[in-house]
Design a protein around this motif. Structure first.
Motif, PDB file in Angstrom:
ATOM      1  N   PHE A  18     -31.617 -14.297 -38.916  1.00  0.00           N
ATOM      2  CA  PHE A  18     -32.966 -14.042 -38.408  1.00  0.00           C
ATOM      3  C   PHE A  18     -33.660 -15.390 -38.248  1.00  0.00           C
ATOM      4  O   PHE A  18     -33.810 -16.133 -39.220  1.00  0.00           O
ATOM      5  CB  PHE A  18     -33.740 -13.154 -39.388  1.00  0.00           C
ATOM      6  N   GLN A  19     -34.065 -15.710 -37.025  1.00  0.00           N
ATOM      7  CA  GLN A  19     -34.626 -17.031 -36.779  1.00  0.00           C
ATOM      8  C   GLN A  19     -35.651 -16.990 -35.656  1.00  0.00           C
ATOM      9  O   GLN A  19     -35.711 -16.036 -34.879  1.00  0.00           O
ATOM     10  CB  GLN A  19     -33.525 -18.024 -36.413  1.00  0.00           C
ATOM     11  N   ALA A  20     -36.452 -18.036 -35.610  1.00  0.00           N
ATOM     12  CA  ALA A  20     -37.445 -18.181 -34.549  1.00  0.00           C
ATOM     13  C   ALA A  20     -36.850 -18.985 -33.403  1.00  0.00           C
ATOM     14  O   ALA A  20     -36.066 -19.918 -33.620  1.00  0.00           O
ATOM     15  CB  ALA A  20     -38.693 -18.879 -35.080  1.00  0.00           C
ATOM     16  N   ILE A  21     -37.207 -18.609 -32.183  1.00  0.00           N
ATOM     17  CA  ILE A  21     -36.874 -19.386 -30.999  1.00  0.00           C
ATOM     18  C   ILE A  21     -38.197 -19.816 -30.370  1.00  0.00           C
ATOM     19  O   ILE A  21     -38.969 -18.978 -29.895  1.00  0.00           O
ATOM     20  CB  ILE A  21     -36.044 -18.581 -29.991  1.00  0.00           C
ATOM     21  N   ILE A  22     -38.489 -21.100 -30.408  1.00  0.00           N
ATOM     22  CA  ILE A  22     -39.711 -21.617 -29.814  1.00  0.00           C
ATOM     23  C   ILE A  22     -39.409 -21.967 -28.361  1.00  0.00           C
ATOM     24  O   ILE A  22     -38.567 -22.827 -28.087  1.00  0.00           O
ATOM     25  CB  ILE A  22     -40.212 -22.853 -30.577  1.00  0.00           C
ATOM     26  N   ALA A  23     -40.053 -21.282 -27.444  1.00  0.00           N
ATOM     27  CA  ALA A  23     -39.746 -21.473 -26.026  1.00  0.00           C
ATOM     28  C   ALA A  23     -41.016 -21.367 -25.195  1.00  0.00           C
ATOM     29  O   ALA A  23     -41.922 -20.600 -25.525  1.00  0.00           O
ATOM     30  CB  ALA A  23     -38.724 -20.438 -25.555  1.00  0.00           C
ATOM     31  N   GLN A  24     -41.054 -22.142 -24.124  1.00  0.00           N
ATOM     32  CA  GLN A  24     -42.189 -22.100 -23.217  1.00  0.00           C
ATOM     33  C   GLN A  24     -41.750 -22.605 -21.850  1.00  0.00           C
ATOM     34  O   GLN A  24     -40.902 -23.486 -21.746  1.00  0.00           O
ATOM     35  CB  GLN A  24     -43.339 -22.964 -23.755  1.00  0.00           C
ATOM     36  N   ASP A  25     -42.337 -22.012 -20.801  1.00  0.00           N
ATOM     37  CA  ASP A  25     -42.024 -22.448 -19.446  1.00  0.00           C
ATOM     38  C   ASP A  25     -43.129 -23.358 -18.919  1.00  0.00           C
ATOM     39  O   ASP A  25     -44.314 -23.167 -19.222  1.00  0.00           O
ATOM     40  CB  ASP A  25     -41.837 -21.247 -18.517  1.00  0.00           C
TER      41      ASP A  25
END
Length: 307
Positions: free
Chosen positions: A213-220
């Motif tokens: 279980f982990q976070a994915i930091i993403a942005q366009d």
């Protein structure tokens, strides 16, 4: 007429993407309880250990039914058909394996607001590239950097690739920025070894299925001609990248632009040191491995977020 047809096609494509994403997520949830694997060319079913009693009883029932069928002396060709079915079922249940599941939680941000991430800054100091994540407020800038450092056990230099960062160019001309922890961090490996060691001590033979279980930091972001990302892509030749975070207040008065005259040390958050990444990835969306985090996120998660 053509406008309506185009609008209908876009709507149908969007609905299909959402339905596909939901199916993929349900399939992944199902795999936590049952999986189909291959042992050579022979298929094998792996079930959650909670179903151990059911497997044992079904196997016993198949064996009992086989004995009863033989005692009844069912005439051919019915007995042959029954024998084939029972033999197949017997082989099937003999090959059923049980699995034990474990959950490992990678360090998570205490809270997150993706709208606060406004852009990226790029700088080359003659030795290595620096990438700064630009946030609207200092709290989110601090949380982002603290989370990324936690993936590297709060060390300044990532020598083992614990932190994954990628820039994915999209078909619409923009690009996505990704940050997430590696699933090969030493903590993950030690957790798996501990579960498997406990199974051996208990005298059980189980396939181990580890959930992470982990976070994915993403942005366009947009990528217009002359953007700093284009310069970074053109001149970055691999190797280390210094990652830091900034706030809008630190650069808003710089008339020469965000990558000129950056604060000393390329820093933006007090009391939180930047981290040196082993490397970053730059790729076009068409080049992604279907098993990669970026591919899975773009294909199955983004459609749900846009719905």
């Amino acid at each position: 007429m053509f406008t309506r047809l185009r609008s209908l096609a876009v709507s149908l494509r969007s609905r299909f993407a959402v339905a596909r994403s939901k199916f993929h997520l349900r399939r992944n949830r199902l795999r936590q309880y049952v999986m189909l694997q291959r042992d050579g060319w022979i298929p094998k079913v792996v079930l959650d250990e909670r179903y151990e009693d059911q497997v044992v009883w079904v196997s016993r029932i198949v064996t009992l039914f086989s004995i009863v069928a033989n005692l009844l002396l069912i005439p051919p060709p019915i007995n042959i058909a029954i024998a084939l079915v029972l033999t197949t079922l017997d082989v099937f249940f003999e090959r059923v394996s049980l699995m034990v599941k474990s959950i490992v939680v990678q360090p998570l941000p205490e809270k997150w607001d993706s709208d606060s991430w406004q852009g990226n800054l790029y700088q080359y100091d003659g030795r290595m590239w620096g990438v700064g994540l630009l946030f609207a407020d200092e709290e989110m800038a601090r949380i982002a950097l603290e989370t990324v450092r936690a993936w590297n056990y709060d060390e300044d230099v990532d020598n083992d690739g614990n932190i994954k960062m990628s820039f994915i160019e999209m078909n619409d001309g923009g690009y996505m920025t990704y940050l997430y922890p590696s699933d090969e961090r030493e903590t993950i490996k030690r957790a798996a070894e501990q579960v498997e060691r406990e199974q051996i001590e208990k005298g059980k033979i189980r396939d181990h299925y580890q959930n992470t279980f982990q976070a994915i930091i993403a942005q366009d972001f947009d990528n217009p001609p002359g953007s700093n990302f284009r310069t970074f892509k053109q001149y970055y030749e691999g190797g280390r990248v210094m990652l830091n975070t900034f706030t809008s207040d630190r650069i808003k008065d710089m008339a020469s632009g965000p990558t000129d005259g950056l604060p000393e040390g390329f820093g933006g958050v007090e009391e939180v040191e930047p981290v040196s990444l082993k490397e970053v990835k730059i790729a076009h969306v068409s080049e992604l491995d279907p098993n990669s985090i970026e591919y899975q996120h773009l294909k199955y998660i983004v459609p749900l977020l846009d719905d």
